[in-house]
Design an enzyme around this catalytic site. Structure first.
Site, PDB file in Angstrom:
ATOM      1  CG  HIS A   1      -0.263   0.462   2.589  1.00 18.59           C
ATOM      2  ND1 HIS A   1       0.471  -0.519   3.366  1.00 18.59           N
ATOM      3  CD2 HIS A   1      -0.034   1.472   3.124  1.00 18.59           C
ATOM      4  CE1 HIS A   1       0.839  -0.050   4.339  1.00 18.59           C
ATOM      5  NE2 HIS A   1       0.539   1.293   4.541  1.00 18.59           N
TER       6      HIS A   1
HETATM    7  C1  UD1 Z   1      -2.384   5.877   5.598  1.00 23.31           C
HETATM    8  C2  UD1 Z   1      -1.236   6.404   6.121  1.00 23.31           C
HETATM    9  C3  UD1 Z   1       0.011   5.431   6.164  1.00 23.31           C
HETATM   10  C4  UD1 Z   1      -0.332   4.100   6.734  1.00 23.31           C
HETATM   11  C5  UD1 Z   1      -1.671   3.512   6.091  1.00 23.31           C
HETATM   12  C6  UD1 Z   1      -2.247   2.259   6.930  1.00 23.31           C
HETATM   13  C7  UD1 Z   1      -1.035   8.854   5.823  1.00 23.31           C
HETATM   14  C8  UD1 Z   1      -0.269   9.953   5.052  1.00 23.31           C
HETATM   15  N1  UD1 Z   1      -0.751   7.534   5.245  1.00 23.31           N
HETATM   16  O1  UD1 Z   1      -2.244   5.414   4.219  1.00 23.31           O
HETATM   17  O2  UD1 Z   1       1.011   6.064   6.944  1.00 23.31           O
HETATM   18  O3  UD1 Z   1       0.574   3.189   6.571  1.00 23.31           O
HETATM   19  O4  UD1 Z   1      -2.858   4.571   6.213  1.00 23.31           O
HETATM   20  O5  UD1 Z   1      -3.262   1.698   6.303  1.00 23.31           O
HETATM   21  O6  UD1 Z   1      -1.550   9.144   6.808  1.00 23.31           O
HETATM   22  N2  UD1 Z   1      -9.623   4.510   1.103  1.00 23.31           N
HETATM   23  C9  UD1 Z   1     -10.706   3.924   0.980  1.00 23.31           C
HETATM   24  N3  UD1 Z   1     -11.424   3.618   2.239  1.00 23.31           N
HETATM   25  C10 UD1 Z   1     -10.683   3.528   3.255  1.00 23.31           C
HETATM   26  C11 UD1 Z   1      -9.653   4.376   3.623  1.00 23.31           C
HETATM   27  C12 UD1 Z   1      -8.932   4.696   2.325  1.00 23.31           C
HETATM   28  O7  UD1 Z   1     -11.177   3.654  -0.108  1.00 23.31           O
HETATM   29  O8  UD1 Z   1     -11.357   3.188   4.348  1.00 23.31           O
HETATM   30  C13 UD1 Z   1      -8.728   4.878  -0.200  1.00 23.31           C
HETATM   31  C14 UD1 Z   1      -9.109   6.223  -0.637  1.00 23.31           C
HETATM   32  O9  UD1 Z   1      -8.980   6.125  -2.055  1.00 23.31           O
HETATM   33  C15 UD1 Z   1      -7.858   6.901  -0.364  1.00 23.31           C
HETATM   34  C16 UD1 Z   1      -6.752   5.805  -0.226  1.00 23.31           C
HETATM   35  O10 UD1 Z   1      -7.392   4.789   0.119  1.00 23.31           O
HETATM   36  O11 UD1 Z   1      -7.753   8.119  -1.091  1.00 23.31           O
HETATM   37  C17 UD1 Z   1      -5.701   6.060   0.604  1.00 23.31           C
HETATM   38  O12 UD1 Z   1      -6.158   6.533   1.933  1.00 23.31           O
HETATM   39  P1  UD1 Z   1      -5.278   7.459   2.825  1.00 23.31           P
HETATM   40  O13 UD1 Z   1      -5.841   7.260   4.450  1.00 23.31           O
HETATM   41  O14 UD1 Z   1      -5.117   9.053   2.463  1.00 23.31           O
HETATM   42  O15 UD1 Z   1      -3.925   6.871   3.093  1.00 23.31           O
HETATM   43  P2  UD1 Z   1      -3.300   5.321   3.219  1.00 23.31           P
HETATM   44  O16 UD1 Z   1      -2.571   4.831   1.890  1.00 23.31           O
HETATM   45  O17 UD1 Z   1      -4.512   4.648   3.573  1.00 23.31           O
HETATM   46  N1  UDP Z   2      -3.677  -5.707   8.733  1.00 20.43           N
HETATM   47  C1  UDP Z   2      -4.994  -6.225   8.848  1.00 20.43           C
HETATM   48  N2  UDP Z   2      -5.646  -6.736   7.710  1.00 20.43           N
HETATM   49  C2  UDP Z   2      -4.993  -6.458   6.504  1.00 20.43           C
HETATM   50  C3  UDP Z   2      -4.045  -5.781   6.385  1.00 20.43           C
HETATM   51  C4  UDP Z   2      -3.197  -5.549   7.534  1.00 20.43           C
HETATM   52  O1  UDP Z   2      -5.494  -6.378   9.923  1.00 20.43           O
HETATM   53  O2  UDP Z   2      -5.771  -6.995   5.656  1.00 20.43           O
HETATM   54  C5  UDP Z   2      -3.010  -5.110   9.964  1.00 20.43           C
HETATM   55  C6  UDP Z   2      -1.813  -5.875  10.253  1.00 20.43           C
HETATM   56  O3  UDP Z   2      -1.832  -7.086  10.818  1.00 20.43           O
HETATM   57  C7  UDP Z   2      -1.076  -4.703  10.999  1.00 20.43           C
HETATM   58  C8  UDP Z   2      -1.475  -3.394  10.771  1.00 20.43           C
HETATM   59  O4  UDP Z   2      -2.776  -3.781  10.002  1.00 20.43           O
HETATM   60  O5  UDP Z   2      -1.251  -4.954  12.427  1.00 20.43           O
HETATM   61  C9  UDP Z   2      -0.730  -2.711   9.866  1.00 20.43           C
HETATM   62  O6  UDP Z   2      -1.624  -2.050   9.018  1.00 20.43           O
HETATM   63  P1  UDP Z   2      -1.078  -1.213   7.437  1.00 20.43           P
HETATM   64  O7  UDP Z   2      -0.001  -2.107   6.904  1.00 20.43           O
HETATM   65  O8  UDP Z   2      -2.330  -0.730   6.901  1.00 20.43           O
HETATM   66  O9  UDP Z   2      -0.213   0.185   7.952  1.00 20.43           O
HETATM   67  P2  UDP Z   2       1.301   0.367   8.307  1.00 20.43           P
HETATM   68  O10 UDP Z   2       1.880  -0.436   9.543  1.00 20.43           O
HETATM   69  O11 UDP Z   2       2.230   0.243   7.340  1.00 20.43           O
HETATM   70  O12 UDP Z   2       1.458   1.931   8.744  1.00 20.43           O
END
Ligand code: UD1
Ligand code: UDP
Length: 356
Positions: free
Chosen positions: A204
């Site tokens: 991601h």
């Molecule tokens: C965010 C965090 C990242 C973290 C990740 C965990 C920031 C800058 N990034 O990244 O550090 O590792 O969360 O998962 O804060 N979207 C959906 N449904 C949701 C959420 C998101 O469809 O419930 C889609 C939207 O299109 C959105 C995109 O995912 O634009 C990205 O979501 P966003 O929260 O901006 O960043 P992440 O990539 O999730």
């Molecule tokens: N995770 C989860 N379901 C998924 C993917 C990740 O429960 O489908 C959990 C994972 O076990 C870990 C956390 O989400 O505890 C990690 O989050 P993510 O990878 O979204 O973000 P990051 O740690 O890179 O910020």
């Protein structure tokens, strides 16, 4: 009674906050604010249910957007909550936009900030998380570090006051929920998988998902590995795949793309995998906790002790390096504890109570 206002918003923060919230509510009043950064059922509500996190006192419903818009809207909304609740302290987790907005809103109102998972650095300023962490650490007056390395990195930036080595709350969550996952998760049956016969992947990071050519290469590489790959797909990645109409080119149907899974299913998928491929921070650590080799699809990591221990290897997004690691990477027999003893949350709450 001390009032702590906790701010969460993204998937990994629900997991990190769960053990701390459980310990905190024994002795203090906690107000929980969900920024709404993550909002799909599988990215948010499922974690509140599985981890028995209390209903948020405020759900700000900010949702997705550009960094400035998302962070700015959070800042405005969090400030309003802080002005009406006037908590003794704000507690933030990790490195997302919700973390930074919470820290910034609080310090501007002279409300002290505690940061859980302080001192992490990738030294890659192209990552949005790196700015969020650096700024949050410099705003916080209590900094809870998961590792000695994090303590040392803070010292290099001149931050030594209020720094505490607590261990990692993700280990607390991992240990607490492992037995539950073993009892309750049926994910392997549902996917028709046997233990040790598949790889688990997550993807991601913007660096891997936002360039369509790179994302296509990664999907193709995963699809052609020798064992099936389970890929619970983050919505960011799903959106990119749909936008650019990408699909693995391989005819080998080895890539099982599934929606994001809940925490218990994820723990079981991790524990039974032959190997994990990921660009997630949390999943790298969990691979180590589960004793599963990790191939990290990045050029650097904040979790350097997993590399030093020989259980994690960095391969970037290079197909040759990915294939070679999947074929050859073998961790040593030694598996020292890297993330504490599973009681980081208790230590954090003790310090919060002592500090007031
Ligand atoms: C965010 C965090 C990242 C973290 C990740 C965990 C920031 C800058 N990034 O990244 O550090 O590792 O969360 O998962 O804060 N979207 C959906 N449904 C949701 C959420 C998101 O469809 O419930 C889609 C939207 O299109 C959105 C995109 O995912 O634009 C990205 O979501 P966003 O929260 O901006 O960043 P992440 O990539 O999730
Ligand atoms: N995770 C989860 N379901 C998924 C993917 C990740 O429960 O489908 C959990 C994972 O076990 C870990 C956390 O989400 O505890 C990690 O989050 P993510 O990878 O979204 O973000 P990051 O740690 O890179 O910020």
């Amino acid at each position: 009674m001390l009032t702590i206002l906790t701010i969460v918003g993204a998937r990994p923060q629900f997991i990190k906050a769960a053990p701390v919230s459980r310990a905190l509510r024994r002795t203090a009043r906690e107000l929980l604010v969900h920024t709404g950064q993550h909002y799909d059922y599988g990215m948010s509500a499922v974690f509140f249910e599985e981890l028995a996190l209390p209903e948020p006192d405020y759900n700000l419903g900010i949702g997705s957007g550009s960094h400035g818009k998302q962070t700015g809207e959070m800042l405005i909304a969090i400030e309003e909550v802080l002005l009406s609740e006037r908590p003794d302290r704000v507690l933030v987790y990790g490195d997302t936009n919700s973390t930074l907005a919470g820290a910034l809103a609080a310090v501007k109102l002279h409300i002290p900030v505690a940061h859980v998972e302080a001192g992490l650095r990738s030294f890659n300023r192209a990552m949005p998380e790196e700015h969020n962490r650096v700024l949050t650490d410099h705003a916080a007056d209590l900094l809870f570090c998961p590792t000695r390395h994090a303590v040392d990195l803070l010292a290099r930036e001149g931050i030594t006051r209020g720094v505490h080595l607590t261990g990692d709350v993700m280990l607390d969550a991992f240990l607490y929920n492992t037995a539950l996952a073993e009892q309750r998760s049926t994910i392997l049956d549902a996917l028709g998988l046997q233990p040790q016969t598949y790889y688990l992947a997550t993807l991601h990071r913007p660096a891997n998902t936002d360039d369509p050519a790179q994302l296509q290469t990664l999907l193709d590489t995963l699809a052609e590995l020798p064992l099936p790959v389970v890929l619970p797909l983050h919505p960011r990645t799903r959106q990119r795949i749909e936008l650019h109409a990408l699909a693995p080119k391989s005819k080998i149907q080895n890539l099982k793309i599934i929606p994001p899974v809940g925490y218990l299913d994820m723990l079981l998928l991790e524990r039974r995998a032959r190997l994990i491929l990921t660009d997630s921070g949390g999943v790298q650590k969990e691979a180590y906790m589960a004793g599963v080799p990790c191939v990290t699809l990045r050029d650097e990591t904040e979790w350097v002790e997993t590399l030093d221990a020989g259980w994690n290897i960095l391969v970037g997004a290079d197909p040759d390096r990915i294939r070679a690691a999947v074929r050859d990477f073998t961790p040593p027999a030694e598996h020292p504890p890297l993330y504490g003893d599973g009681h980081a949350a208790d230590r954090i709450v003790e310090i919060l109570m002592a500090r007031g």
